[in-house]
Design a protein around this motif. Structure first.
Motif, short mmCIF file in Angstrom:
data_model
loop_
_atom_site.label_atom_id
_atom_site.label_comp_id
_atom_site.label_asym_id
_atom_site.label_seq_id
_atom_site.Cartn_x
_atom_site.Cartn_y
_atom_site.Cartn_z
N ASN A 65 0.85 -1.20 0.00
CA ASN A 65 0.00 0.00 0.00
C ASN A 65 0.88 1.24 0.00
N SER A 92 -2.37 9.65 6.72
CA SER A 92 -1.24 8.78 6.40
C SER A 92 0.11 9.52 6.41
N ALA A 163 0.56 10.62 -3.63
CA ALA A 163 -0.56 9.66 -3.60
C ALA A 163 -1.66 10.03 -4.59
N MET A 186 -1.95 3.33 -4.81
CA MET A 186 -2.85 2.65 -5.75
C MET A 186 -4.01 2.02 -4.98
N HIS A 187 -4.51 2.78 -4.01
CA HIS A 187 -5.69 2.34 -3.27
C HIS A 187 -6.91 2.37 -4.19
N LYS A 190 -8.29 5.60 -5.60
CA LYS A 190 -7.44 6.55 -6.30
C LYS A 190 -7.67 6.46 -7.82
N GLY A 197 -2.18 -0.70 -2.99
CA GLY A 197 -0.84 -0.77 -3.56
C GLY A 197 -0.13 0.56 -3.42
C1 LIG Z 1 -4.35 7.53 -0.03
C2 LIG Z 1 -3.29 8.39 0.54
C3 LIG Z 1 -2.18 7.86 1.24
C4 LIG Z 1 -2.07 6.43 1.64
O1 LIG Z 1 -2.11 5.54 0.60
P1 LIG Z 1 -2.70 4.06 0.81
O2 LIG Z 1 -2.37 3.41 -0.47
O3 LIG Z 1 -4.17 4.19 1.06
O4 LIG Z 1 -1.98 3.45 1.96
C5 LIG Z 1 -1.18 8.74 1.65
N1 LIG Z 1 -1.28 10.06 1.43
C6 LIG Z 1 -2.32 10.61 0.79
C7 LIG Z 1 -2.34 12.09 0.56
C8 LIG Z 1 -3.38 9.79 0.37
O5 LIG Z 1 -4.45 10.36 -0.22
#
Ligand SMILES: *Cc1c(COP(=O)(O)O)cnc(C)c1O
Length: 382
Positions: A65, A92, A163, A186-187, A190, A197
Protein backbone atom coordinates in the motif's frame (compact mmCIF):
# COMPACT_ATOMS: atom_id res chain seq x y z
CA UNK A 1 -35.38 19.66 0.78
CA UNK A 2 -36.33 19.40 -2.86
CA UNK A 3 -37.62 15.85 -3.45
CA UNK A 4 -37.31 16.10 -7.21
CA UNK A 5 -33.54 16.24 -6.87
CA UNK A 6 -33.23 13.15 -4.70
CA UNK A 7 -31.03 10.30 -6.04
CA UNK A 8 -32.52 6.79 -6.20
CA UNK A 9 -29.16 5.18 -5.58
CA UNK A 10 -26.57 6.61 -3.25
CA UNK A 11 -23.98 8.84 -4.91
CA UNK A 12 -20.55 8.88 -3.25
CA UNK A 13 -17.43 10.94 -3.80
CA UNK A 14 -15.41 8.08 -5.26
CA UNK A 15 -16.28 4.84 -6.96
CA UNK A 16 -13.65 2.16 -7.49
CA UNK A 17 -13.13 1.30 -11.09
CA UNK A 18 -13.40 -2.41 -11.81
CA UNK A 19 -12.05 -3.74 -15.11
CA UNK A 20 -14.23 -6.13 -17.15
CA UNK A 21 -14.60 -9.28 -15.03
CA UNK A 22 -13.26 -11.55 -17.77
CA UNK A 23 -10.05 -9.60 -18.29
CA UNK A 24 -9.20 -9.89 -14.60
CA UNK A 25 -10.04 -13.59 -14.50
CA UNK A 26 -7.90 -14.19 -17.58
CA UNK A 27 -4.98 -12.33 -16.01
CA UNK A 28 -5.12 -14.15 -12.70
CA UNK A 29 -5.09 -17.43 -14.66
CA UNK A 30 -1.35 -16.73 -14.92
CA UNK A 31 -1.10 -16.94 -11.14
CA UNK A 32 -2.35 -20.54 -11.24
CA UNK A 33 0.02 -21.35 -14.12
CA UNK A 34 2.99 -19.83 -12.26
CA UNK A 35 1.96 -21.11 -8.83
CA UNK A 36 3.52 -17.93 -7.44
CA UNK A 37 1.44 -15.69 -5.15
CA UNK A 38 3.74 -13.07 -3.66
CA UNK A 39 7.46 -12.11 -3.15
CA UNK A 40 8.36 -10.49 -6.49
CA UNK A 41 6.35 -12.85 -8.68
CA UNK A 42 6.21 -12.64 -12.50
CA UNK A 43 3.16 -10.34 -12.56
CA UNK A 44 4.81 -8.08 -9.97
CA UNK A 45 7.86 -7.82 -12.22
CA UNK A 46 5.78 -7.18 -15.33
CA UNK A 47 3.79 -4.50 -13.49
CA UNK A 48 7.00 -2.86 -12.34
CA UNK A 49 8.36 -2.71 -15.89
CA UNK A 50 5.14 -1.24 -17.25
CA UNK A 51 4.96 1.35 -14.47
CA UNK A 52 8.56 2.43 -15.04
CA UNK A 53 7.68 3.09 -18.63
CA UNK A 54 4.38 4.80 -17.81
CA UNK A 55 5.81 7.02 -15.07
CA UNK A 56 9.01 7.62 -17.04
CA UNK A 57 11.03 6.64 -13.98
CA UNK A 58 14.40 4.88 -13.79
CA UNK A 59 13.84 3.35 -10.37
CA UNK A 60 10.67 2.10 -8.79
CA UNK A 61 9.71 -0.40 -6.10
CA UNK A 62 6.22 -1.71 -5.40
CA UNK A 63 4.53 -2.02 -2.02
CA UNK A 64 1.38 -3.51 -0.54
CA UNK A 65 0.00 0.00 0.00
CA UNK A 66 1.00 3.62 -0.28
CA UNK A 67 1.25 4.24 3.43
CA UNK A 68 3.92 1.59 4.08
CA UNK A 69 5.75 2.77 0.98
CA UNK A 70 5.90 6.30 2.38
CA UNK A 71 6.89 5.10 5.83
CA UNK A 72 9.69 3.02 4.29
CA UNK A 73 10.90 6.00 2.25
CA UNK A 74 10.95 8.18 5.37
CA UNK A 75 12.89 5.56 7.34
CA UNK A 76 15.79 5.93 4.90
CA UNK A 77 16.29 9.44 6.35
CA UNK A 78 17.79 7.66 9.34
CA UNK A 79 15.36 8.53 12.12
CA UNK A 80 15.44 11.51 14.53
CA UNK A 81 15.19 15.02 13.20
CA UNK A 82 12.54 17.27 11.74
CA UNK A 83 10.76 17.28 8.43
CA UNK A 84 8.83 20.25 7.08
CA UNK A 85 5.41 19.21 5.90
CA UNK A 86 1.81 20.29 5.42
CA UNK A 87 -1.15 19.83 7.75
CA UNK A 88 -3.53 19.75 4.77
CA UNK A 89 -3.14 16.10 3.85
CA UNK A 90 -4.50 12.65 4.60
CA UNK A 91 -3.65 11.23 8.05
CA UNK A 92 -1.24 8.78 6.40
CA UNK A 93 1.43 11.43 5.68
CA UNK A 94 1.79 12.48 9.31
CA UNK A 95 1.45 8.99 10.79
CA UNK A 96 4.21 7.83 8.43
CA UNK A 97 6.50 10.69 9.54
CA UNK A 98 5.92 9.91 13.23
CA UNK A 99 6.26 6.14 12.75
CA UNK A 100 9.58 6.74 11.01
CA UNK A 101 10.80 8.46 14.20
CA UNK A 102 10.74 11.97 12.75
CA UNK A 103 9.08 15.16 13.92
CA UNK A 104 6.65 16.93 11.57
CA UNK A 105 7.00 20.72 11.47
CA UNK A 106 3.90 22.20 9.88
CA UNK A 107 4.21 24.85 7.21
CA UNK A 108 1.11 26.72 6.04
CA UNK A 109 -0.38 26.18 2.59
CA UNK A 110 -1.19 28.28 -0.45
CA UNK A 111 -4.68 29.70 -0.81
CA UNK A 112 -5.06 28.82 -4.50
CA UNK A 113 -3.86 25.25 -4.75
CA UNK A 114 -3.84 23.98 -1.15
CA UNK A 115 -0.18 22.87 -1.38
CA UNK A 116 2.67 23.71 0.99
CA UNK A 117 3.50 27.42 0.68
CA UNK A 118 7.06 27.35 -0.62
CA UNK A 119 7.61 30.99 0.40
CA UNK A 120 7.20 29.94 4.05
CA UNK A 121 9.35 26.79 4.04
CA UNK A 122 12.67 28.49 4.85
CA UNK A 123 11.42 30.06 8.08
CA UNK A 124 10.85 26.56 9.49
CA UNK A 125 14.33 25.23 8.72
CA UNK A 126 16.49 24.52 11.80
CA UNK A 127 19.69 22.58 12.44
CA UNK A 128 17.49 19.50 12.93
CA UNK A 129 15.72 19.67 9.57
CA UNK A 130 16.32 16.62 7.41
CA UNK A 131 13.78 16.83 4.65
CA UNK A 132 10.82 18.51 3.07
CA UNK A 133 7.85 16.14 2.87
CA UNK A 134 5.38 17.84 0.57
CA UNK A 135 2.10 16.55 -0.85
CA UNK A 136 0.75 17.14 -4.38
CA UNK A 137 -2.71 17.71 -2.96
CA UNK A 138 -5.59 16.55 -5.22
CA UNK A 139 -2.99 15.88 -7.91
CA UNK A 140 -2.00 19.56 -8.22
CA UNK A 141 1.80 19.77 -8.24
CA UNK A 142 3.59 21.66 -5.47
CA UNK A 143 5.88 24.51 -6.37
CA UNK A 144 8.46 21.87 -7.32
CA UNK A 145 11.05 24.26 -8.77
CA UNK A 146 11.18 26.42 -5.63
CA UNK A 147 11.21 23.36 -3.34
CA UNK A 148 14.12 22.07 -5.40
CA UNK A 149 16.07 25.33 -4.93
CA UNK A 150 15.46 25.37 -1.18
CA UNK A 151 16.49 21.73 -0.79
CA UNK A 152 19.77 22.37 -2.64
CA UNK A 153 20.52 25.52 -0.66
CA UNK A 154 20.06 23.77 2.71
CA UNK A 155 21.07 20.26 1.65
CA UNK A 156 17.71 18.71 2.47
CA UNK A 157 16.06 15.64 0.98
CA UNK A 158 12.70 16.04 -0.72
CA UNK A 159 10.09 13.32 -0.42
CA UNK A 160 6.80 13.86 -2.21
CA UNK A 161 3.59 12.25 -1.09
CA UNK A 162 2.32 11.93 -4.67
CA UNK A 163 -0.56 9.66 -3.60
CA UNK A 164 -2.97 11.80 -5.65
CA UNK A 165 -0.69 12.59 -8.56
CA UNK A 166 -0.41 9.42 -10.66
CA UNK A 167 0.26 10.31 -14.29
CA UNK A 168 0.63 14.07 -13.73
CA UNK A 169 3.26 15.91 -15.77
CA UNK A 170 4.76 19.41 -15.44
CA UNK A 171 6.09 21.06 -18.61
CA UNK A 172 5.95 17.62 -20.18
CA UNK A 173 8.12 16.09 -17.42
CA UNK A 174 6.82 13.27 -15.27
CA UNK A 175 6.07 14.32 -11.70
CA UNK A 176 8.55 11.61 -10.65
CA UNK A 177 11.31 13.87 -12.02
CA UNK A 178 11.03 16.12 -8.98
CA UNK A 179 12.35 15.42 -5.49
CA UNK A 180 14.44 12.47 -4.28
CA UNK A 181 11.53 10.08 -3.76
CA UNK A 182 7.85 10.15 -4.76
CA UNK A 183 5.18 7.88 -3.33
CA UNK A 184 2.05 6.98 -5.30
CA UNK A 185 -0.95 5.26 -3.78
CA UNK A 186 -2.85 2.65 -5.75
CA UNK A 187 -5.69 2.34 -3.27
CA UNK A 188 -9.08 1.38 -4.74
CA UNK A 189 -10.36 4.96 -4.49
CA UNK A 190 -7.44 6.55 -6.30
CA UNK A 191 -7.34 7.51 -10.02
CA UNK A 192 -5.30 4.41 -10.73
CA UNK A 193 -5.47 1.36 -8.48
CA UNK A 194 -4.25 -2.16 -7.81
CA UNK A 195 -6.94 -2.82 -5.13
CA UNK A 196 -4.37 -1.64 -2.58
CA UNK A 197 -0.84 -0.77 -3.56
CA UNK A 198 2.00 1.71 -3.37
CA UNK A 199 4.89 2.83 -5.56
CA UNK A 200 8.15 4.50 -4.63
CA UNK A 201 9.88 6.22 -7.51
CA UNK A 202 13.39 7.41 -6.63
CA UNK A 203 16.49 9.06 -8.07
CA UNK A 204 19.23 7.15 -6.29
CA UNK A 205 19.51 3.63 -7.75
CA UNK A 206 21.20 2.31 -4.56
CA UNK A 207 17.93 2.72 -2.69
CA UNK A 208 16.42 -0.19 -4.64
CA UNK A 209 18.20 -2.84 -2.55
CA UNK A 210 17.27 -1.02 0.67
CA UNK A 211 13.59 -0.81 -0.26
CA UNK A 212 13.52 -4.46 -1.41
CA UNK A 213 14.96 -5.56 1.91
CA UNK A 214 12.88 -3.25 4.08
CA UNK A 215 9.57 -4.39 2.63
CA UNK A 216 10.58 -8.01 3.23
CA UNK A 217 11.54 -8.08 6.94
CA UNK A 218 14.98 -6.61 6.23
CA UNK A 219 16.04 -9.78 4.41
CA UNK A 220 18.86 -9.06 2.03
CA UNK A 221 18.97 -11.29 -1.04
CA UNK A 222 22.80 -11.38 -1.09
CA UNK A 223 23.73 -12.67 2.34
CA UNK A 224 22.24 -14.29 5.41
CA UNK A 225 22.51 -11.25 7.61
CA UNK A 226 19.60 -8.98 8.53
CA UNK A 227 21.13 -5.52 8.40
CA UNK A 228 18.06 -3.36 8.82
CA UNK A 229 14.79 -3.31 10.66
CA UNK A 230 12.26 -4.25 8.05
CA UNK A 231 8.54 -4.70 7.82
CA UNK A 232 6.22 -6.74 5.63
CA UNK A 233 4.98 -4.50 2.83
CA UNK A 234 5.19 -6.68 -0.27
CA UNK A 235 2.74 -6.43 -3.14
CA UNK A 236 1.08 -9.72 -4.08
CA UNK A 237 0.29 -11.13 -7.52
CA UNK A 238 -3.47 -10.44 -7.35
CA UNK A 239 -2.76 -6.77 -6.77
CA UNK A 240 -0.24 -6.72 -9.62
CA UNK A 241 -2.81 -8.37 -11.93
CA UNK A 242 -5.39 -5.67 -11.13
CA UNK A 243 -2.80 -2.95 -11.62
CA UNK A 244 -1.64 -4.39 -14.96
CA UNK A 245 -5.17 -4.42 -16.33
CA UNK A 246 -6.10 -0.99 -15.02
CA UNK A 247 -2.90 0.47 -16.45
CA UNK A 248 -4.11 -0.46 -19.94
CA UNK A 249 -6.99 1.98 -19.64
CA UNK A 250 -5.51 4.71 -17.44
CA UNK A 251 -5.18 7.28 -20.25
CA UNK A 252 -8.81 6.74 -21.21
CA UNK A 253 -9.80 6.99 -17.52
CA UNK A 254 -8.07 10.36 -17.18
CA UNK A 255 -9.68 11.65 -20.40
CA UNK A 256 -13.13 10.75 -19.08
CA UNK A 257 -12.38 12.58 -15.85
CA UNK A 258 -11.17 15.59 -17.81
CA UNK A 259 -14.56 15.86 -19.49
CA UNK A 260 -16.31 15.51 -16.11
CA UNK A 261 -14.13 18.32 -14.79
CA UNK A 262 -15.25 20.53 -17.70
CA UNK A 263 -18.91 19.71 -17.09
CA UNK A 264 -18.57 20.65 -13.43
CA UNK A 265 -16.82 23.91 -14.22
CA UNK A 266 -19.42 24.86 -16.81
CA UNK A 267 -22.24 24.31 -14.28
CA UNK A 268 -20.35 26.25 -11.61
CA UNK A 269 -19.55 29.18 -13.89
CA UNK A 270 -22.62 31.17 -12.94
CA UNK A 271 -22.76 30.28 -9.27
CA UNK A 272 -21.42 32.86 -6.88
CA UNK A 273 -19.57 31.94 -3.72
CA UNK A 274 -18.25 28.55 -4.84
CA UNK A 275 -14.57 28.26 -5.68
CA UNK A 276 -13.00 25.31 -7.49
CA UNK A 277 -9.44 24.49 -8.56
CA UNK A 278 -8.46 25.87 -11.97
CA UNK A 279 -6.39 23.94 -14.48
CA UNK A 280 -2.74 25.01 -14.65
CA UNK A 281 -1.33 25.78 -18.12
CA UNK A 282 1.90 23.76 -18.03
CA UNK A 283 0.43 20.82 -16.10
CA UNK A 284 -1.20 17.72 -17.50
CA UNK A 285 -3.72 16.94 -14.75
CA UNK A 286 -5.21 13.62 -13.67
CA UNK A 287 -8.50 15.05 -12.35
CA UNK A 288 -8.35 12.88 -9.28
CA UNK A 289 -10.76 14.91 -7.13
CA UNK A 290 -13.22 17.75 -7.46
CA UNK A 291 -13.02 19.86 -4.29
CA UNK A 292 -14.96 23.09 -3.82
CA UNK A 293 -14.67 25.87 -1.25
CA UNK A 294 -17.85 27.46 0.09
CA UNK A 295 -18.19 30.74 1.98
CA UNK A 296 -18.14 29.56 5.60
CA UNK A 297 -17.63 26.57 7.84
CA UNK A 298 -21.27 26.82 8.95
CA UNK A 299 -22.45 26.53 5.35
CA UNK A 300 -20.02 23.67 4.63
CA UNK A 301 -21.22 21.69 7.65
CA UNK A 302 -24.87 22.45 6.79
CA UNK A 303 -24.44 21.26 3.19
CA UNK A 304 -22.55 18.15 4.28
CA UNK A 305 -25.49 17.08 6.49
CA UNK A 306 -28.40 18.26 4.29
CA UNK A 307 -27.24 16.62 1.05
CA UNK A 308 -27.43 13.20 2.74
CA UNK A 309 -31.22 13.53 2.55
CA UNK A 310 -30.81 13.49 -1.25
CA UNK A 311 -28.76 10.28 -1.07
CA UNK A 312 -25.66 12.31 -1.81
CA UNK A 313 -22.57 11.72 0.32
CA UNK A 314 -19.95 14.45 0.10
CA UNK A 315 -16.67 14.42 1.99
CA UNK A 316 -14.91 16.96 4.18
CA UNK A 317 -11.57 16.23 2.58
CA UNK A 318 -9.26 17.16 4.35
CA UNK A 319 -10.89 17.91 7.63
CA UNK A 320 -9.83 17.92 10.44
CA UNK A 321 -6.36 19.19 9.72
CA UNK A 322 -3.52 16.86 10.73
CA UNK A 323 -2.34 19.42 13.30
CA UNK A 324 -5.77 19.15 14.95
CA UNK A 325 -5.73 15.36 15.47
CA UNK A 326 -6.32 14.50 19.12
CA UNK A 327 -3.72 11.69 18.98
CA UNK A 328 -1.06 14.38 18.57
CA UNK A 329 -0.44 17.65 20.26
CA UNK A 330 0.06 20.28 17.57
CA UNK A 331 -1.48 23.71 17.08
CA UNK A 332 -3.54 24.36 13.96
CA UNK A 333 -3.68 28.08 14.74
CA UNK A 334 -0.10 28.26 13.46
CA UNK A 335 -1.33 27.42 9.95
CA UNK A 336 -4.27 29.82 9.49
CA UNK A 337 -4.66 29.38 5.72
CA UNK A 338 -4.83 25.61 6.04
CA UNK A 339 -7.34 25.96 8.85
CA UNK A 340 -9.57 28.22 6.80
CA UNK A 341 -9.42 25.94 3.72
CA UNK A 342 -10.07 22.82 5.78
CA UNK A 343 -13.12 24.49 7.37
CA UNK A 344 -14.70 25.40 4.04
CA UNK A 345 -13.81 22.48 1.78
CA UNK A 346 -16.10 19.82 0.38
CA UNK A 347 -15.16 17.11 -2.11
CA UNK A 348 -17.77 16.46 -4.80
CA UNK A 349 -18.15 13.11 -6.59
CA UNK A 350 -15.44 12.40 -9.15
CA UNK A 351 -15.21 9.10 -11.03
CA UNK A 352 -15.11 8.19 -14.68
CA UNK A 353 -18.71 7.03 -15.20
CA UNK A 354 -20.28 10.00 -13.45
CA UNK A 355 -22.83 11.33 -15.98
CA UNK A 356 -23.87 14.85 -16.82
CA UNK A 357 -27.37 14.46 -15.36
CA UNK A 358 -25.92 13.44 -11.98
CA UNK A 359 -23.53 16.39 -12.03
CA UNK A 360 -26.38 18.76 -12.92
CA UNK A 361 -28.39 17.47 -9.97
CA UNK A 362 -25.43 17.66 -7.55
CA UNK A 363 -24.94 21.33 -8.41
CA UNK A 364 -28.69 22.02 -8.20
CA UNK A 365 -28.86 20.43 -4.76
CA UNK A 366 -25.93 22.50 -3.52
CA UNK A 367 -27.45 25.66 -4.98
CA UNK A 368 -30.87 24.92 -3.49
CA UNK A 369 -29.55 24.12 -0.02
CA UNK A 370 -27.19 27.10 -0.05
CA UNK A 371 -30.20 29.35 -0.68
CA UNK A 372 -32.06 27.76 2.21
CA UNK A 373 -29.03 28.31 4.43
CA UNK A 374 -28.69 31.95 3.38
CA UNK A 375 -32.39 32.60 3.99
CA UNK A 376 -32.23 31.07 7.46
CA UNK A 377 -29.21 33.25 8.23
CA UNK A 378 -31.14 36.35 7.13
CA UNK A 379 -34.12 35.48 9.30
CA UNK A 380 -31.81 35.01 12.30
CA UNK A 381 -30.43 38.49 11.76
CA UNK A 382 -33.87 40.14 11.66
C1 LIG B 1 -4.35 7.53 -0.03
C2 LIG B 1 -3.29 8.39 0.54
C3 LIG B 1 -2.18 7.86 1.24
C4 LIG B 1 -2.07 6.43 1.64
O1 LIG B 1 -2.11 5.54 0.60
P1 LIG B 1 -2.70 4.06 0.81
O2 LIG B 1 -2.37 3.41 -0.47
O3 LIG B 1 -4.17 4.19 1.06
O4 LIG B 1 -1.98 3.45 1.96
C5 LIG B 1 -1.18 8.74 1.65
N1 LIG B 1 -1.28 10.06 1.43
C6 LIG B 1 -2.32 10.61 0.79
C7 LIG B 1 -2.34 12.09 0.56
C8 LIG B 1 -3.38 9.79 0.37
O5 LIG B 1 -4.45 10.36 -0.22
Amino acid sequence: MNNKLRFEKQVNVTKPKLPPFRSYVKKIGDIWDNNWLTNNGPLHEEFKRNLKYHLDSENIELFVNGHLALETALKTLGGKGEVITTPFTFASTIHAIINAGLKPVFCDIEQDNFNIDSSQIEQHITGQTKAIVAVHVFGYPCDVYRVDEISKKYNLKVIYDAAHAFGVTINGRSITDFGDISMFSMHATKVFHSIEGGILSFKSAELAETFKAMKNFGINSHNDNIEMIGTNAKMNEFQAAMGLINLESINEEILKRKSIYSIYTSYLENIKGIIHLKEIGNVSHNYSYFPILVESKKLRDFLFEEVKKYNLNLRKYFYPLCNDFSCYNFDSNLTPVAKDISDRILALPMYSDLNEETIRKIIKIIEYETNIFNESMLSVQH
